[in-house]
Design an enzyme around this catalytic site. Structure first.
Site, PDB file in Angstrom:
ATOM      1  N   HIS A 122     -23.858  71.657  84.382  1.00 41.00           N
ATOM      2  CA  HIS A 122     -24.977  71.003  85.062  1.00 41.00           C
ATOM      3  C   HIS A 122     -26.152  72.001  85.023  1.00 41.00           C
ATOM      4  O   HIS A 122     -25.944  73.215  85.069  1.00 41.00           O
ATOM      5  CB  HIS A 122     -24.538  70.748  86.510  1.00 41.00           C
ATOM      6  CG  HIS A 122     -25.490  69.943  87.329  1.00 41.00           C
ATOM      7  ND1 HIS A 122     -26.620  70.487  87.897  1.00 41.00           N
ATOM      8  CD2 HIS A 122     -25.471  68.641  87.708  1.00 41.00           C
ATOM      9  CE1 HIS A 122     -27.260  69.540  88.586  1.00 41.00           C
ATOM     10  NE2 HIS A 122     -26.582  68.413  88.485  1.00 41.00           N
ATOM     11  N   ASP A 199     -18.479  76.524  89.700  1.00 44.23           N
ATOM     12  CA  ASP A 199     -19.267  75.418  90.248  1.00 44.23           C
ATOM     13  C   ASP A 199     -18.269  74.314  90.593  1.00 44.23           C
ATOM     14  O   ASP A 199     -17.732  73.643  89.711  1.00 44.23           O
ATOM     15  CB  ASP A 199     -20.279  74.948  89.197  1.00 44.23           C
ATOM     16  CG  ASP A 199     -21.012  73.676  89.631  1.00 44.23           C
ATOM     17  OD1 ASP A 199     -20.649  73.097  90.667  1.00 44.23           O
ATOM     18  OD2 ASP A 199     -21.929  73.268  88.903  1.00 44.23           O
ATOM     19  N   GLN A 202     -18.054  69.059  91.750  1.00 43.91           N
ATOM     20  CA  GLN A 202     -17.330  67.819  91.441  1.00 43.91           C
ATOM     21  C   GLN A 202     -15.825  67.949  91.641  1.00 43.91           C
ATOM     22  O   GLN A 202     -15.103  66.963  91.497  1.00 43.91           O
ATOM     23  CB  GLN A 202     -17.605  67.384  89.982  1.00 43.91           C
ATOM     24  CG  GLN A 202     -19.046  67.059  89.682  1.00 43.91           C
ATOM     25  CD  GLN A 202     -19.561  65.797  90.401  1.00 43.91           C
ATOM     26  OE1 GLN A 202     -18.801  65.031  90.993  1.00 43.91           O
ATOM     27  NE2 GLN A 202     -20.861  65.600  90.356  1.00 43.91           N
ATOM     28  N   LYS A 225     -21.390  65.500  98.568  1.00 42.02           N
ATOM     29  CA  LYS A 225     -20.531  64.830  97.589  1.00 42.02           C
ATOM     30  C   LYS A 225     -19.130  64.613  98.148  1.00 42.02           C
ATOM     31  O   LYS A 225     -18.245  64.113  97.460  1.00 42.02           O
ATOM     32  CB  LYS A 225     -20.460  65.665  96.311  1.00 42.02           C
ATOM     33  CG  LYS A 225     -21.789  65.691  95.545  1.00 42.02           C
ATOM     34  CD  LYS A 225     -21.629  66.394  94.222  1.00 42.02           C
ATOM     35  CE  LYS A 225     -22.935  66.842  93.611  1.00 42.02           C
ATOM     36  NZ  LYS A 225     -23.702  65.774  93.003  1.00 42.02           N
ATOM     37  N   CYS A 365     -28.489  65.673  84.292  1.00 36.45           N
ATOM     38  CA  CYS A 365     -28.782  67.109  84.483  1.00 36.45           C
ATOM     39  C   CYS A 365     -27.870  67.951  83.601  1.00 36.45           C
ATOM     40  O   CYS A 365     -27.375  69.007  84.038  1.00 36.45           O
ATOM     41  CB  CYS A 365     -28.633  67.545  85.928  1.00 36.45           C
ATOM     42  SG  CYS A 365     -29.665  66.624  87.056  1.00 36.45           S
TER      43      CYS A 365
HETATM   44  N1  PMP Z   1     -23.047  71.119  89.698  1.00 38.42           N
HETATM   45  C1  PMP Z   1     -22.469  69.964  89.390  1.00 38.42           C
HETATM   46  C2  PMP Z   1     -21.268  69.957  88.481  1.00 38.42           C
HETATM   47  C3  PMP Z   1     -22.966  68.781  89.929  1.00 38.42           C
HETATM   48  O1  PMP Z   1     -22.395  67.617  89.614  1.00 38.42           O
HETATM   49  C4  PMP Z   1     -24.072  68.831  90.801  1.00 38.42           C
HETATM   50  C5  PMP Z   1     -24.643  67.564  91.409  1.00 38.42           C
HETATM   51  N2  PMP Z   1     -24.848  66.521  90.513  1.00 38.42           N
HETATM   52  C6  PMP Z   1     -24.637  70.070  91.090  1.00 38.42           C
HETATM   53  C7  PMP Z   1     -24.096  71.192  90.523  1.00 38.42           C
HETATM   54  C8  PMP Z   1     -25.798  70.195  92.003  1.00 38.42           C
HETATM   55  O2  PMP Z   1     -25.477  69.789  93.289  1.00 38.42           O
HETATM   56  P1  PMP Z   1     -26.601  69.656  94.390  1.00 38.42           P
HETATM   57  O3  PMP Z   1     -27.610  68.695  93.857  1.00 38.42           O
HETATM   58  O4  PMP Z   1     -25.894  69.148  95.597  1.00 38.42           O
HETATM   59  O5  PMP Z   1     -27.185  71.004  94.573  1.00 38.42           O
END
Ligand code: PMP
Length: 417
Positions: A122, A199, A202, A225, A365
């Site tokens: 991401h 990270d 998910q 999430k 993203c």
């Molecule tokens: N890493 C991953 C794998 C994600 O899926 C996301 C959210 N889509 C993020 C980071 C970022 O999370 P946040 O927008 O809550 O900071």
């Protein structure tokens, strides 16, 4: 169809219509829905318990402080950290990852050092490292993945070397849903004295994480999430590393003593939480964790599995639909990325929207991953344990409606290829 026992706990699922259709919410990888008790917890705090924490000694302040700090203990147990001092509350996964990149990466890296990421990351686990690399002269290296959407460990063995100082990898891809071998990567990182960052945005919502077992050095995730409110993130860091990091922000309640020209700082996580924290958010996150633990990861995994099996096996009978990543439903952790023929994903999601089915279309993203897949965008349906087979059916009807509509009105421009 058996009733999903959790569905009624989520007011939005039963009460909200989208384009006059009952809502089928399949955008859980973006953010989960909130059970009533989390919503109630926020309002109870503001209605009856509101006070600043770690400051005053009146009863209201003491209770709020206690409630906030208890959530730190809850998170500690939830991910099996050794100590509560290893749990820092941030605003999000993004803030947690940026924090590590800036506080550890910028302070420690030198020209020629290497940061190992994967092509699946991401942007939150990519762009901060690009900035660090620019500032320090370190180099970014990328691990590729196999047909199953899983990082290739043999290639990783060659990429992680004596120059590697940081390995930072997502545990579950937010596009493919595939689970990554972060434990094995942590072993490789430590063999060359690099640190391992995970990270877990998910993964933490879907399966049990044990940071001691993974032996990662930092791990980041977001409350929103996993049934909690927005604006609360967690950064786990091993004590021995956090002790070596200076605070980034200075001010109220992170200090021990202050004179006109000098200040000393608290130990533990609190020295990284300057100013008034998101008290209501953290306390409500505690309620979300309690609820999630009652549901239990066994049930969450079983529901993920049955929804993925139903959706993927039906999609495999639709020749226009291409699923990205593994053919095995077990390797999708509630996420399916797909395209429907040459129809642009935004057009697909518009038909879904009209059908009351919320999915996401775009690059998620993860632009380098889109390039690697050879597309500019995909559609992504992401499920959670409160989804049911009825939602899967609605999803499949929306696919059929999309195909029917675009077969009748073929688009001149193609799109995602
Ligand atoms: N890493 C991953 C794998 C994600 O899926 C996301 C959210 N889509 C993020 C980071 C970022 O999370 P946040 O927008 O809550 O900071």
């Amino acid at each position: 169809m058996p009733k999903n026992q959790f569905r009624d706990d989520f007011p939005i699922l039963n009460n909200v219509k989208m384009n006059d259709e009952p809502l089928a919410y399949l955008d859980n990888a973006a953010t989960s829905q909130k059970p009533q008790l989390v919503i109630d917890r926020i309002s109870r705090y503001y209605g009856y318990e509101n006070a600043n924490i770690h400051r005053a000694t009146h009863a209201l302040a003491l209770k709020a402080t206690d409630d906030y700090e208890q959530v730190r203990d809850q998170v500690r147990h939830f991910i099996n950290a050794k100590s509560r001092d290893e749990i820092i509350f941030t605003r999000s996964t993004t803030e947690s990852l940026n924090w590590v990149a800036q506080r550890w990466g910028e302070a420690k890296l030198k020209p020629g050092d290497e940061i190992v990421l994967s092509i699946l990351e991401h942007h939150s686990n990519l762009v901060p490292w690009q900035q660090v690399a620019k500032k320090t002269g370190a180099r970014l290296r990328f691990l590729d993945f196999n047909q199953e959407g899983v990082i290739d460990l043999n290639a990783a063995k060659k990429t992680i070397n004596a120059k590697t100082k940081i390995v930072s990898i997502t545990q579950v891809s937010n596009v493919l849903g595939s689970i990554q071998p972060v434990k094995e990567l942590a072993i490789m990182a430590h063999e060359v004295n690099a640190i391992m960052i995970v990270d877990a945005a998910q993964s933490v919502p879907h399966f049990k994480i044990d940071v001691q077992n993974l032996d990662c050095d930092f791990l980041a995730f977001s409350a929103h999430k996993m049934l909690g409110p927005t604006g609360v993130g967690v950064l786990y860091g091993k004590s021995e590393l956090l002790e070596k990091i200076d605070p980034e922000f200075f001010g109220g309640e992170m200090i021990e003593e202050v004179s006109k020209n000098e200040a000393s700082f608290k130990s533990g996580a609190l020295r990284f939480e300057a100013g008034t924290q998101n008290i209501a958010g953290v306390i409500a996150f505690g309620a979300a964790l309690t609820y999630l633990q009652k549901v239990g990861f066994d049930k969450i995994a079983a529901q993920d599995r049955s929804l993925m099996e139903a959706a993927i096996s039906a999609l495999q009978n639709r020749p226009q639909v291409k699923i990205y990543g593994s053919a095995d439903p077990a390797n999708h952790t509630g996420i399916i990325s797909f395209n429907v023929g040459e129809i642009h994903p935004h057009d697909v999601s518009t038909v879904f929207d009209l059908d009351g089915v919320a999915i996401r279309a775009g690059h998620h993203c993860a632009e380098p991953l889109m390039n690697r897949l050879g597309v500019s965008a995909t559609c992504r349906a992401s499920f959670y344990f409160y989804n049911n087979l009825d939602d899967v059916e609605r999803f499949l009807i929306a696919i059929k409606d999309t195909e029917d509509f675009f077969n009748r009105h073929p688009s001149k421009e193609s799109s995602n290829g």
